[in-house]
Design an enzyme around this catalytic site. Structure first.
Site: not given
Length: 205
Positions: A36-37, A40, A93
């Site tokens: 997930h990070e 980004h 997100e």
């Protein structure tokens, strides 16, 4: 810190706070959070936020020029946050969850793992066992979608990512999965022998 969080800063620096180990308990689950990070960064979300902030700053100066008393500005700033910045942040997100699950599956991590993390966090917030999670604002006032929204989204994406994970009848990931499973067994054995929860300092990391 006891706060369950992970985040990324400009320059591609990813931070994983130790409190996250309460909810991300296996290598698959940690891999899902890191995916997930990383998403980004790949989607350049920090750059988008900086650009958006610059636009808001220019508009704010123009309004202050038109109305030196600041009356327009007092309306504009909270409105821009509620109707632009917060929705954009939630959209980022969601995109990072989507890309992150895909990255995890491509890296041979269980794509279902990220959903397990958020179900634990949702439960901890609902029953009050984690006050930081229990005090979350409603979704429309938050930078993040609610845990329930994220879990439902992950269910929609899961069939795509499971196909990737099980590609070639699982042969693509077989060797790595054996190493991951061995690491999980070593971690569980170390936790049992130490008599602690083992979540803040997992021995296999």
């Amino acid at each position: 810190t006891d706060q369950a969080n992970a985040f990324v800063l400009p320059g591609n620096h990813v931070f994983f706070l130790s409190g996250m180990f309460k909810y991300a308990r296996t290598e698959d689950e940690i891999g899902g959070i890191l995916g997930h990070e990383m998403a980004h960064n790949l989607a350049r979300h920090q750059g988008e936020k900086i650009s958006s902030t610059a636009v808001v700053g220019v508009l704010a100066r123009l309004l202050l020029f038109l109305d030196p008393t600041g009356g327009y500005l007092l309306v504009f700033l909270p409105a821009s946050e509620l109707f632009s910045e917060l929705p954009n942040s939630r959209s980022q997100e969601t995109e990072a969850d989507n890309i992150g699950m895909y990255l995890a599956a491509k890296a041979c991590y269980d794509p279902e793992a990220l959903g397990r993390v958020f179900r634990r966090m949702d439960q901890a917030g609902s029953d009050g066992s984690d006050q930081n999670l229990a005090l979350k604002p409603p979704e429309f006032l938050s930078t993040h979608p609610s845990d329930e929204t994220r879990i439902n989204n992950m269910k929609k994406w899961l069939p795509r990512d499971k196909k990737i994970f099980h590609q070639d009848e699982g042969e693509r990931c077989r060797a790595l999965r054996r190493q991951i499973d061995m690491g999980n067994r070593i971690f569980q054995a170390g936790t049992a022998n130490s008599g602690s929860d083992g979540l803040r300092h997992p021995r296999w990391i």
